[in-house]
Motif scaffolding. Structure first.
Motif, PDB file in Angstrom:
ATOM      1  N   GLU B  15      -6.900 -12.557  -0.072  1.00 51.23           N
ATOM      2  CA  GLU B  15      -7.415 -11.519   0.820  1.00 51.23           C
ATOM      3  C   GLU B  15      -8.821 -11.868   1.298  1.00 51.23           C
ATOM      4  O   GLU B  15      -9.666 -12.306   0.499  1.00 51.23           O
ATOM      5  N   GLY B  16      -9.040 -11.694   2.586  1.00 53.00           N
ATOM      6  CA  GLY B  16     -10.342 -11.983   3.163  1.00 53.00           C
ATOM      7  C   GLY B  16     -10.458 -13.373   3.765  1.00 53.00           C
ATOM      8  O   GLY B  16     -11.378 -13.640   4.556  1.00 53.00           O
ATOM      9  N   SER B  80      -8.136 -11.952   6.426  1.00 46.49           N
ATOM     10  CA  SER B  80      -6.790 -11.452   6.127  1.00 46.49           C
ATOM     11  C   SER B  80      -6.823 -10.214   5.231  1.00 46.49           C
ATOM     12  O   SER B  80      -7.723 -10.030   4.393  1.00 46.49           O
ATOM     13  N   GLN B  81      -5.829  -9.387   5.427  1.00 46.95           N
ATOM     14  CA  GLN B  81      -5.651  -8.173   4.641  1.00 46.95           C
ATOM     15  C   GLN B  81      -4.276  -8.202   3.980  1.00 46.95           C
ATOM     16  O   GLN B  81      -3.384  -8.924   4.427  1.00 46.95           O
ATOM     17  N   LEU B  82      -4.133  -7.409   2.938  1.00 43.23           N
ATOM     18  CA  LEU B  82      -2.851  -7.385   2.231  1.00 43.23           C
ATOM     19  C   LEU B  82      -1.713  -7.024   3.186  1.00 43.23           C
ATOM     20  O   LEU B  82      -0.593  -7.515   3.045  1.00 43.23           O
ATOM     21  N   SER B  83      -1.994  -6.194   4.158  1.00 43.62           N
ATOM     22  CA  SER B  83      -0.975  -5.758   5.112  1.00 43.62           C
ATOM     23  C   SER B  83      -0.562  -6.862   6.080  1.00 43.62           C
ATOM     24  O   SER B  83       0.397  -6.696   6.839  1.00 43.62           O
ATOM     25  N   ASP B  84      -1.260  -7.983   6.060  1.00 45.16           N
ATOM     26  CA  ASP B  84      -0.865  -9.111   6.906  1.00 45.16           C
ATOM     27  C   ASP B  84       0.321  -9.864   6.305  1.00 45.16           C
ATOM     28  O   ASP B  84       0.906 -10.733   6.967  1.00 45.16           O
ATOM     29  N   SER B  85       0.663  -9.560   5.068  1.00 44.07           N
ATOM     30  CA  SER B  85       1.803 -10.214   4.423  1.00 44.07           C
ATOM     31  C   SER B  85       3.072  -9.886   5.206  1.00 44.07           C
ATOM     32  O   SER B  85       3.479  -8.723   5.301  1.00 44.07           O
ATOM     33  N   VAL B 111      -0.420 -12.561   1.400  1.00 42.90           N
ATOM     34  CA  VAL B 111      -1.844 -12.378   1.147  1.00 42.90           C
ATOM     35  C   VAL B 111      -1.997 -11.718  -0.211  1.00 42.90           C
ATOM     36  O   VAL B 111      -1.500 -10.612  -0.435  1.00 42.90           O
ATOM     37  N   HIS B 112      -2.691 -12.408  -1.112  1.00 40.96           N
ATOM     38  CA  HIS B 112      -2.867 -11.912  -2.467  1.00 40.96           C
ATOM     39  C   HIS B 112      -4.273 -11.368  -2.668  1.00 40.96           C
ATOM     40  O   HIS B 112      -5.234 -11.872  -2.090  1.00 40.96           O
ATOM     41  N   PRO B 113      -4.404 -10.321  -3.500  1.00 39.55           N
ATOM     42  CA  PRO B 113      -5.741  -9.739  -3.747  1.00 39.55           C
ATOM     43  C   PRO B 113      -6.595 -10.662  -4.584  1.00 39.55           C
ATOM     44  O   PRO B 113      -6.106 -11.573  -5.252  1.00 39.55           O
TER      45      PRO B 113
END
Lengths: 118, 113
Positions: B15-16, B80-85, B111-113
């Motif tokens: 993420e990011g 990137s954000q988690l919702s981009d997965s 996308v992983h935290p």
């Protein structure tokens, strides 16, 4: 405002059976197209309908047929199901018949109907 | 033969972070190219469309580029954000209507935290 709606969302059939999938386009959209998306692959074009007439057909056997109704909704029928027909079937609608990627002619997809053939 | 090839097939980022997805095509004659985002179990949603004369187009954190000479396009995702997965599908349109829509197999982004 409802988008493109498809039904059923999931269904399981056995080989040799027949299936009917339904699609309601966005209100005001006159063109409906169908796509088959096998797991791990991109969608493949099956049919396009406009004003109740078939306007385009992809490389699919005659077991696949479709129609469009006066209210612009559409059905996709698949006869004599094979294991290889297992896929996500996507419906997309657009305003006009003109090229799907022209300026105002946005192609909007439904969530799809996932068909599993056992 | 008209083809659209995407790479990588799958991608994992934190993420990011930023990432770039690639699309190479051999569709000719070329009309335009669109990137779609497809969440698991959902239909594809359009991110951007590019015609022959456009080189770059942005939609929020998504920036698409097109080089019609080399027949390559890229989709760059910033911060990137988690919702981009999701799966990102490149679709190339030739001339001649729906039969000329060529879909890539997609790049699956996690996308992983």
């Amino acid at each position: 405002d409802a988008g493109v709606t498809q039904s059923p969302t999931h269904l399981i059939k056995t080989r040799g059976q027949q299936v009917t999938l339904r699609c309601s386009p966005i209100s005001g959209h006159k063109s409906v197209s169908w796509y088959q998306q096998v797991l791990g692959q991109g969608p493949q074009f099956i049919f396009q309908y406009y004003e109740k007439e078939e306007r385009g057909r992809g490389n699919f056997p005659d077991r696949f047929s479709a129609r469009q109704f006066p209210n612009y909704s559409s059905e996709l029928n698949v006869n004599a199901l094979l294991l290889g027909d297992s896929a996500l079937y996507l419906c997309a609608s657009s305003l006009e018949l003109s090229h799907p990627f022209s300026g105002a002619n946005v192609l909007t997809f439904g969530a799809g109907s996932r068909l599993t053939v056992l | 033969k008209n083809q659209v090839e995407q790479s990588p097939q799958s991608l994992i980022i934190l993420e990011g972070k930023n990432c770039t997805l690639q699309c190479n095509y051999t569709v000719s004659p070329f009309s335009n190219l669109r990137w779609y985002k497809q969440d698991t179990g959902r239909g594809p949603v359009s991110l951007t469309i590019m015609t022959f004369s456009e080189n770059t187009k942005s939609n929020g954190r998504y920036t698409a580029t097109l080089d019609a000479d080399t027949k390559q396009s890229s989709l760059h995702i910033t911060a990137s954000q988690l919702s981009d997965s999701a799966s990102y599908i490149c679709v190339v349109s030739g001339t001649g209507g729906y039969n000329k829509l060529i879909f890539g197999a997609g790049t699956r982004l996690a996308v992983h935290p």
